[in-house]
Write an enzyme that holds these catalytic residues in place. Structure first.
Site, PDB file in Angstrom:
ATOM      1  N   CYS A 113     -10.588   2.064 -10.174  1.00 50.22           N
ATOM      2  CA  CYS A 113     -12.047   2.008  -9.979  1.00 50.22           C
ATOM      3  C   CYS A 113     -12.808   1.319 -11.102  1.00 50.22           C
ATOM      4  O   CYS A 113     -13.457   0.297 -10.864  1.00 50.22           O
ATOM      5  CB  CYS A 113     -12.598   3.417  -9.771  1.00 50.22           C
TER       6      CYS A 113
HETATM    7  P1  NAD Z   1      -6.243   2.629  -1.088  1.00 46.76           P
HETATM    8  O1  NAD Z   1      -5.825   1.236  -1.303  1.00 46.76           O
HETATM    9  O2  NAD Z   1      -5.452   3.759  -1.652  1.00 46.76           O
HETATM   10  O3  NAD Z   1      -6.370   2.910   0.494  1.00 46.76           O
HETATM   11  C1  NAD Z   1      -6.902   2.011   1.410  1.00 46.76           C
HETATM   12  C2  NAD Z   1      -6.192   2.262   2.755  1.00 46.76           C
HETATM   13  O4  NAD Z   1      -6.851   1.524   3.775  1.00 46.76           O
HETATM   14  C3  NAD Z   1      -4.737   1.796   2.756  1.00 46.76           C
HETATM   15  O5  NAD Z   1      -3.918   2.862   3.173  1.00 46.76           O
HETATM   16  C4  NAD Z   1      -4.722   0.633   3.764  1.00 46.76           C
HETATM   17  O6  NAD Z   1      -3.503   0.539   4.467  1.00 46.76           O
HETATM   18  C5  NAD Z   1      -5.872   1.030   4.680  1.00 46.76           C
HETATM   19  N1  NAD Z   1      -6.467  -0.086   5.428  1.00 46.76           N
HETATM   20  C6  NAD Z   1      -6.813  -1.314   4.985  1.00 46.76           C
HETATM   21  N2  NAD Z   1      -7.397  -2.017   5.968  1.00 46.76           N
HETATM   22  C7  NAD Z   1      -7.433  -1.214   7.065  1.00 46.76           C
HETATM   23  C8  NAD Z   1      -7.939  -1.356   8.399  1.00 46.76           C
HETATM   24  N3  NAD Z   1      -8.543  -2.480   8.796  1.00 46.76           N
HETATM   25  N4  NAD Z   1      -7.822  -0.329   9.226  1.00 46.76           N
HETATM   26  C9  NAD Z   1      -7.234   0.833   8.836  1.00 46.76           C
HETATM   27  N5  NAD Z   1      -6.748   1.023   7.592  1.00 46.76           N
HETATM   28  C10 NAD Z   1      -6.851   0.017   6.730  1.00 46.76           C
HETATM   29  O7  NAD Z   1      -7.738   2.713  -1.609  1.00 46.76           O
HETATM   30  P2  NAD Z   1      -8.486   3.979  -2.241  1.00 46.76           P
HETATM   31  O8  NAD Z   1      -8.082   4.175  -3.653  1.00 46.76           O
HETATM   32  O9  NAD Z   1      -8.428   5.114  -1.287  1.00 46.76           O
HETATM   33  O10 NAD Z   1      -9.977   3.403  -2.278  1.00 46.76           O
HETATM   34  C11 NAD Z   1     -10.709   3.200  -1.080  1.00 46.76           C
HETATM   35  C12 NAD Z   1     -12.131   2.880  -1.463  1.00 46.76           C
HETATM   36  O11 NAD Z   1     -12.723   4.003  -2.128  1.00 46.76           O
HETATM   37  C13 NAD Z   1     -12.278   1.708  -2.440  1.00 46.76           C
HETATM   38  O12 NAD Z   1     -13.450   1.021  -2.134  1.00 46.76           O
HETATM   39  C14 NAD Z   1     -12.401   2.379  -3.781  1.00 46.76           C
HETATM   40  O13 NAD Z   1     -13.102   1.604  -4.710  1.00 46.76           O
HETATM   41  C15 NAD Z   1     -13.200   3.618  -3.419  1.00 46.76           C
HETATM   42  N6  NAD Z   1     -12.996   4.754  -4.341  1.00 46.76           N
HETATM   43  C16 NAD Z   1     -11.766   5.029  -4.821  1.00 46.76           C
HETATM   44  C17 NAD Z   1     -11.583   6.122  -5.661  1.00 46.76           C
HETATM   45  C18 NAD Z   1     -10.228   6.442  -6.237  1.00 46.76           C
HETATM   46  O14 NAD Z   1     -10.156   7.226  -7.173  1.00 46.76           O
HETATM   47  N7  NAD Z   1      -9.156   5.891  -5.702  1.00 46.76           N
HETATM   48  C19 NAD Z   1     -12.674   6.929  -6.000  1.00 46.76           C
HETATM   49  C20 NAD Z   1     -13.928   6.628  -5.462  1.00 46.76           C
HETATM   50  C21 NAD Z   1     -14.083   5.535  -4.617  1.00 46.76           C
END
Ligand code: NAD
Length: 445
Positions: free
Chosen positions: A280
């Site tokens: 992040c």
């Molecule tokens: P991640 O990469 O772990 O997960 C994303 C998921 O989305 C993956 O499993 C991927 O296969 C799936 N995906 C992608 N395109 C898709 C589609 N068209 N249809 C269905 N599934 C699809 O990401 P994350 O860490 O969970 O982060 C997600 C969002 O949340 C980001 O924008 C991130 O900045 C934000 N965020 C993350 C955190 C954290 O600590 N990881 C905290 C707050 C906010």
């Protein structure tokens, strides 16, 4: 409520499971077949404390579905679609391709669908994304106007390693909305949470998330810069300098009723280290800086925050070299690969940046992490000897570097007598210097 979540990563899965635990009926979709297969078998595809237990306990409210042409119609069987897909950095800018694909997909589906559905963005997206990019794609691909479908933005503040606790007991929840029905749905989703709810338009919601992360990242880079200056001046006990700064009433106020000092968690961002990592902070600061340039605003502070952070792993290892001589060709044991303890996430891990530098110095690197070795192997493209038992390796190495403050590394204390004169470089201030007498303990301070 019936909620469908798109993307079952750290945010999507934790949100889905916690909402199911609060009584909602949740279906989580992902395009990755391996992920869905693991989830359907009752297991999590990543480690997060307490998550698997919760999802087994509330499995009656939860289901998982591979998102493909044959299943996509099921996305509409809900009142709310939460978008929690990834928003990585590409060429130092936010890459919205996953958001765009998901929006297009939803738009096509709602084209011939009579029921009102709200699309709520949970991913972190730069201000103006939901009410322009997402809205435009949804309108174009559905042929409908906002009002015929709903649009919202609900940023997520969970911290990996503590994600379930953070989601279940948040400090605030932000409702970004573009229509009244979506606002009503947001209230309904979060009615089990008794906490401050901030109600704003979607671009303000997006901005809250970026400012929140950027300020924290700024504190880290600022503190690291002061620490670097102090090291170069020499003979400064920077640990005590920062402890004195922490005692400023504005950081650590004294509770008037008990007379005791309160040490808020923000103090942890005012400790020197080797920089911030994870999925992040680096990407969010970079995305805001890139956006600000796009709109003609110089992002002088954000640019410096990024620059200090990029240099910091090298700066701290050069400091170590100043203390102990060249690291070239040395045997080095790196303790911890995950970007922080209690997670197996190695994205943008500072530990990996340290190892990259050690690799350029032709060091023989041995590395341990309790749970993230498999993830590390997927992205590290140089020679590392991964080990399961770090204790067995202590005597074989010239230098031991604590790079992730996993609690189990506290046991290093038990080796003080047997590892006489071994160099222990503590980049996480896991110990105080007075805790070792025989080991050559060097703190990043
Ligand atoms: P991640 O990469 O772990 O997960 C994303 C998921 O989305 C993956 O499993 C991927 O296969 C799936 N995906 C992608 N395109 C898709 C589609 N068209 N249809 C269905 N599934 C699809 O990401 P994350 O860490 O969970 O982060 C997600 C969002 O949340 C980001 O924008 C991130 O900045 C934000 N965020 C993350 C955190 C954290 O600590 N990881 C905290 C707050 C906010």
């Amino acid at each position: 409520m019936k909620i469908n979540v798109i993307g079952t990563g750290y945010v999507g899965l934790v949100s889905g499971v916690c909402m199911a635990a609060k009584g909602h009926s949740v279906k989580c979709f992902d395009t990755n077949p391996d992920t869905i297969q693991i989830l359907k078998s009752g297991k999590c595809h990543f480690y997060e404390k307490g998550l698997e237990k919760l999802f087994v306990e509330y499995s009656d409210n939860l289901s998982f579905e591979l998102l493909d042409a044959s299943s996509e119609h099921k996305l509409l069987d809900c009142q709310v679609i939460l978008m929690a897909v990834g928003t990585p950095t590409v060429n130092e800018k936010i890459d919205l391709s996953q958001i765009k694909t998901a929006s297009k997909n939803i738009g096509k589906l709602i084209k011939n669908h009579d029921k009102f559905i709200s699309v709520i963005v949970k991913s972190t997206v730069v201000p103006g994304t939901t009410d322009t990019v997402v809205k435009n794609i949804l309108e174009e691909s559905s042929g409908k106007k906002i009002g015929e479908f709903g649009l919202g933005m609900n940023p997520e503040f969970l911290r990996e390693g503590n994600a379930v606790e953070d989601f279940m007991n948040p400090d605030r929840i932000v409702f970004g909305y573009e229509d009244e029905i979506t606002l009503k749905y947001l209230h309904e989703i979060y009615s089990p949470w008794d906490v401050d709810k901030i109600i704003v338009n979607t671009r303000s919601a997006e901005m809250i998330k970026y400012v929140n992360n950027s300020i924290l990242a700024t504190l880290i880079s600022t503190t690291n810069e002061y620490s670097n200056i102090a090291k170069s001046i020499g003979n400064i006990d920077f640990n005590t300098v920062m402890n004195a700064v922490h005692l400023d009433n504005r950081w650590s106020p004294i509770d008037k009723t008990t007379g005791e000092r309160i040490y808020p968690e923000i103090i942890n961002y005012l400790k020197p280290g080797c920089g911030f990592g994870g999925s992040c902070f680096p990407k969010d600061v970079m995305a805001l800086a890139a956006l600000s340039k796009e709109i003609g605003i110089k992002s002088l502070i954000l640019d410096s925050v990024i620059k200090v952070n990029q240099l910091q792993p090298k700066v701290v290892l050069e400091y170590l070299e100043e203390k102990v001589g060249s690291l070239e060709g040395k045997n080095i044991l790196v303790l911890g690969i995950a970007f922080k303890p209690e997670t197996d996430d190695v994205r943008e891990s500072v530990s990996i940046k340290l190892m990259k530098y050690l690799n350029t110095q032709r060091c023989n690197i041995t590395a341990h992490d309790p749970i993230s070795i498999n993830n590390a192997k997927k992205i590290i493209d140089f020679d590392v000897n991964y080990v399961k038992d770090w204790k067995k390796e202590l005597s074989n190495n010239d230098v031991i570097i604590i790079s992730t403050n996993w609690n189990e590394y506290r046991e290093l204390k038990d080796f003080d007598n047997t590892l006489e004169n071994k160099i222990l470089f503590d980049t996480r201030s896991l110990f105080n210097s007075n805790e070792f007498t025989n080991i050559n303990y060097i703190n990043i301070n």
